[in-house]
Write a protein that holds these residues in place. Structure first.
Motif, PDB file in Angstrom:
ATOM      1  N   HIS A 177       0.844  -1.194   0.000  1.00 31.15           N
ATOM      2  CA  HIS A 177       0.000   0.000   0.000  1.00 31.15           C
ATOM      3  C   HIS A 177       0.883   1.250   0.000  1.00 31.15           C
ATOM      4  CE1 HIS A 177      -3.873   1.931   0.447  1.00 31.15           C
ATOM      5  NE2 HIS A 177      -3.361   2.711   1.384  1.00 31.15           N
ATOM      6  N   ALA A 178       2.004   1.190   0.713  1.00 35.99           N
ATOM      7  CA  ALA A 178       2.935   2.330   0.752  1.00 35.99           C
ATOM      8  C   ALA A 178       3.507   2.611  -0.639  1.00 35.99           C
ATOM      9  CB  ALA A 178       4.063   2.056   1.748  1.00 35.99           C
ATOM     10  N   ALA A 179       3.784   1.560  -1.401  1.00 32.28           N
ATOM     11  CA  ALA A 179       4.293   1.756  -2.768  1.00 32.28           C
ATOM     12  C   ALA A 179       3.243   2.431  -3.639  1.00 32.28           C
ATOM     13  CB  ALA A 179       4.702   0.410  -3.372  1.00 32.28           C
ATOM     14  N   ALA A 180       1.991   2.052  -3.450  1.00 36.64           N
ATOM     15  CA  ALA A 180       0.908   2.686  -4.207  1.00 36.64           C
ATOM     16  C   ALA A 180       0.799   4.155  -3.829  1.00 36.64           C
ATOM     17  CB  ALA A 180      -0.414   1.964  -3.953  1.00 36.64           C
ATOM     18  N   ARG A 181       0.946   4.463  -2.553  1.00 37.09           N
ATOM     19  CA  ARG A 181       0.868   5.863  -2.099  1.00 37.09           C
ATOM     20  C   ARG A 181       2.053   6.689  -2.606  1.00 37.09           C
ATOM     21  NH1 ARG A 181      -3.951   7.950  -0.673  1.00 37.09           N
ATOM     22  NH2 ARG A 181      -5.085   6.439   0.528  1.00 37.09           N
ATOM     23  N   ARG A 182       3.206   6.051  -2.796  1.00 33.11           N
ATOM     24  CA  ARG A 182       4.347   6.769  -3.378  1.00 33.11           C
ATOM     25  C   ARG A 182       4.078   7.087  -4.848  1.00 33.11           C
ATOM     26  NH1 ARG A 182       7.138   3.266  -0.118  1.00 33.11           N
ATOM     27  NH2 ARG A 182       7.580   1.804  -1.814  1.00 33.11           N
ATOM     28  N   ALA A 183       3.505   6.133  -5.560  1.00 37.65           N
ATOM     29  CA  ALA A 183       3.197   6.352  -6.975  1.00 37.65           C
ATOM     30  C   ALA A 183       2.050   7.348  -7.142  1.00 37.65           C
ATOM     31  CB  ALA A 183       2.850   5.023  -7.652  1.00 37.65           C
ATOM     32  N   PHE A 184       1.101   7.301  -6.214  1.00 37.11           N
ATOM     33  CA  PHE A 184      -0.085   8.159  -6.261  1.00 37.11           C
ATOM     34  C   PHE A 184      -0.218   8.919  -4.938  1.00 37.11           C
ATOM     35  CE2 PHE A 184      -0.894   4.966  -9.459  1.00 37.11           C
ATOM     36  CZ  PHE A 184      -1.467   5.694 -10.488  1.00 37.11           C
ATOM     37  N   PRO A 185       0.628   9.941  -4.736  1.00 41.40           N
ATOM     38  CA  PRO A 185       0.543  10.710  -3.490  1.00 41.40           C
ATOM     39  C   PRO A 185      -0.760  11.511  -3.435  1.00 41.40           C
ATOM     40  CG  PRO A 185       2.082  11.743  -4.996  1.00 41.40           C
ATOM     41  CD  PRO A 185       1.670  10.433  -5.619  1.00 41.40           C
ATOM     42  N   SER A 186      -0.997  12.093  -2.295  1.00 41.85           N
ATOM     43  CA  SER A 186      -2.230  12.834  -2.054  1.00 41.85           C
ATOM     44  C   SER A 186      -2.506  13.888  -3.130  1.00 41.85           C
ATOM     45  CB  SER A 186      -2.158  13.489  -0.676  1.00 41.85           C
ATOM     46  OG  SER A 186      -3.320  14.234  -0.428  1.00 41.85           O
ATOM     47  N   ALA A 187      -1.486  14.619  -3.544  1.00 40.25           N
ATOM     48  CA  ALA A 187      -1.681  15.660  -4.565  1.00 40.25           C
ATOM     49  C   ALA A 187      -2.153  15.056  -5.880  1.00 40.25           C
ATOM     50  CB  ALA A 187      -0.392  16.444  -4.774  1.00 40.25           C
ATOM     51  N   THR A 188      -1.628  13.900  -6.236  1.00 35.91           N
ATOM     52  CA  THR A 188      -2.047  13.232  -7.472  1.00 35.91           C
ATOM     53  C   THR A 188      -3.476  12.737  -7.353  1.00 35.91           C
ATOM     54  OG1 THR A 188       0.228  12.629  -8.026  1.00 35.91           O
ATOM     55  CG2 THR A 188      -1.525  11.308  -9.033  1.00 35.91           C
ATOM     56  N   LEU A 189      -3.815  12.153  -6.209  1.00 33.84           N
ATOM     57  CA  LEU A 189      -5.188  11.673  -6.014  1.00 33.84           C
ATOM     58  C   LEU A 189      -6.187  12.827  -6.069  1.00 33.84           C
ATOM     59  CD1 LEU A 189      -4.563   9.047  -3.186  1.00 33.84           C
ATOM     60  CD2 LEU A 189      -4.913   8.617  -5.635  1.00 33.84           C
ATOM     61  N   LYS A 190      -5.827  13.961  -5.491  1.00 30.07           N
ATOM     62  CA  LYS A 190      -6.706  15.137  -5.552  1.00 30.07           C
ATOM     63  C   LYS A 190      -6.839  15.646  -6.981  1.00 30.07           C
ATOM     64  CE  LYS A 190      -5.966  16.602  -0.819  1.00 30.07           C
ATOM     65  NZ  LYS A 190      -5.295  17.507   0.094  1.00 30.07           N
ATOM     66  N   ALA A 191      -5.754  15.623  -7.750  1.00 26.26           N
ATOM     67  CA  ALA A 191      -5.799  16.061  -9.150  1.00 26.26           C
ATOM     68  C   ALA A 191      -6.679  15.118  -9.975  1.00 26.26           C
ATOM     69  CB  ALA A 191      -4.388  16.136  -9.733  1.00 26.26           C
ATOM     70  N   ILE A 192      -6.589  13.818  -9.706  1.00 21.28           N
ATOM     71  CA  ILE A 192      -7.434  12.847 -10.408  1.00 21.28           C
ATOM     72  C   ILE A 192      -8.902  13.095 -10.069  1.00 21.28           C
ATOM     73  CG2 ILE A 192      -8.060  10.393 -10.539  1.00 21.28           C
ATOM     74  CD1 ILE A 192      -5.018   9.792 -10.115  1.00 21.28           C
ATOM     75  N   GLN A 193      -9.188  13.309  -8.794  1.00 19.64           N
ATOM     76  CA  GLN A 193     -10.558  13.560  -8.367  1.00 19.64           C
ATOM     77  C   GLN A 193     -11.114  14.818  -9.042  1.00 19.64           C
ATOM     78  OE1 GLN A 193     -11.100  13.652  -4.120  1.00 19.64           O
ATOM     79  NE2 GLN A 193     -13.219  14.311  -4.259  1.00 19.64           N
ATOM     80  N   ALA A 194     -10.328  15.884  -9.078  1.00 18.90           N
ATOM     81  CA  ALA A 194     -10.775  17.124  -9.725  1.00 18.90           C
ATOM     82  C   ALA A 194     -10.991  16.908 -11.218  1.00 18.90           C
ATOM     83  CB  ALA A 194      -9.751  18.233  -9.485  1.00 18.90           C
ATOM     84  N   ASN A 195     -10.085  16.152 -11.845  1.00 18.93           N
ATOM     85  CA  ASN A 195     -10.201  15.869 -13.282  1.00 18.93           C
ATOM     86  C   ASN A 195     -11.482  15.112 -13.579  1.00 18.93           C
ATOM     87  OD1 ASN A 195      -9.825  13.977 -15.659  1.00 18.93           O
ATOM     88  ND2 ASN A 195      -8.071  15.336 -15.941  1.00 18.93           N
ATOM     89  N   ILE A 196     -11.795  14.136 -12.770  1.00 19.63           N
ATOM     90  CA  ILE A 196     -13.018  13.357 -12.986  1.00 19.63           C
ATOM     91  C   ILE A 196     -14.240  14.257 -12.827  1.00 19.63           C
ATOM     92  CG2 ILE A 196     -14.467  11.491 -12.078  1.00 19.63           C
ATOM     93  CD1 ILE A 196     -11.812  10.020 -11.368  1.00 19.63           C
ATOM     94  N   GLY A 197     -14.272  15.049 -11.764  1.00 15.18           N
ATOM     95  CA  GLY A 197     -15.404  15.936 -11.530  1.00 15.18           C
ATOM     96  C   GLY A 197     -15.617  16.930 -12.663  1.00 15.18           C
ATOM     97  N   GLU A 198     -14.525  17.522 -13.127  1.00 18.00           N
ATOM     98  CA  GLU A 198     -14.618  18.488 -14.231  1.00 18.00           C
ATOM     99  C   GLU A 198     -15.013  17.795 -15.526  1.00 18.00           C
ATOM    100  OE1 GLU A 198     -10.757  20.313 -14.184  1.00 18.00           O
ATOM    101  OE2 GLU A 198     -11.096  21.155 -12.189  1.00 18.00           O
ATOM    102  N   GLY A 199     -14.418  16.650 -15.796  1.00 15.99           N
ATOM    103  CA  GLY A 199     -14.711  15.923 -17.038  1.00 15.99           C
ATOM    104  C   GLY A 199     -16.148  15.457 -17.116  1.00 15.99           C
ATOM    105  N   GLU A 200     -16.699  15.029 -15.988  1.00 14.27           N
ATOM    106  CA  GLU A 200     -18.081  14.540 -15.980  1.00 14.27           C
ATOM    107  C   GLU A 200     -19.095  15.648 -16.228  1.00 14.27           C
ATOM    108  OE1 GLU A 200     -18.648  12.285 -12.389  1.00 14.27           O
ATOM    109  OE2 GLU A 200     -17.583  10.545 -13.199  1.00 14.27           O
TER     110      GLU A 200
END
Length: 176
Positions: free
Chosen positions: A22-45
């Motif tokens: 799980h730590a490796a996943a969090r390194r690949a997808f840190p909080s800032a990236t997860l927030k950017a993905i969430q914003a992208n999905i919301g805007e795209g939808e």
């Protein structure tokens, strides 16, 4: 494939999944990236009627690896478990990332699956996996999601005050 190669392949896959934490996943997808993905999905939808959910998994259980469960099978299992199929227009789309197997799978419900070709889904996956191979998880995910939104906006554009009850699936990426 010879028995020796199958055994070596299985052993290699087991080791990758053991190392996938799980730590490796969090390194690949840190909080800032997860927030950017969430914003992208919301805007795209806002541009289309489909509902997108991103699920990132570091690794499968050893039992799943032993049973030779594929990333595609796991994506279908998660599609059902998280009820991505449960949208008014049958337009749920799962983008599943399996870090240990270096795989991206897209599973689309029939409403979205009818309007985007298999080759188009595969191209979105290729953008992500090519970026991931370079260590570019943030940018390649956002680039692929932008492609996905373009495809869905062309095929099933949002029309005025959509009758469907708003955001039906969480935009927040899920890290398992």
């Amino acid at each position: 494939m010879s028995k020796e190669k199958k055994t070596a392949s299985m052993a290699g896959r087991m080791l990758r999944h053991l190392a996938g934490t799980h730590a490796a996943a969090r390194r690949a997808f840190p909080s800032a990236t997860l927030k950017a993905i969430q914003a992208n999905i919301g805007e795209g939808e806002q541009r289309h009627r489909a509902q997108i959910r991103v699920i990132i998994e570091a690794s499968l259980s050893l039992g799943a690896v032993w049973r030779r469960e594929s990333s595609r099978q796991r994506a279908h299992e998660l599609f059902a478990r998280y009820r991505i199929w449960d949208t008014e227009e049958n337009c749920g789309v799962l983008v599943y990332v399996n870090l240990a197997d270096h795989k991206v799978e897209i599973v689309a419900d029939r409403g979205a699956g009818r309007v985007v070709t298999r080759q188009q889904w595969q191209e979105v996956c290729r953008v992500m996996t090519a970026g991931y191979a370079r260590g570019s998880y943030h940018d390649s995910t956002l680039q692929a999601l932008a492609m996905l939104h373009d495809l869905l906006a062309a095929a099933m554009p949002r029309q005025g005050d959509d009758a469907r009850g708003g955001n039906e699936l969480s935009d927040k990426p899920l890290v398992l």
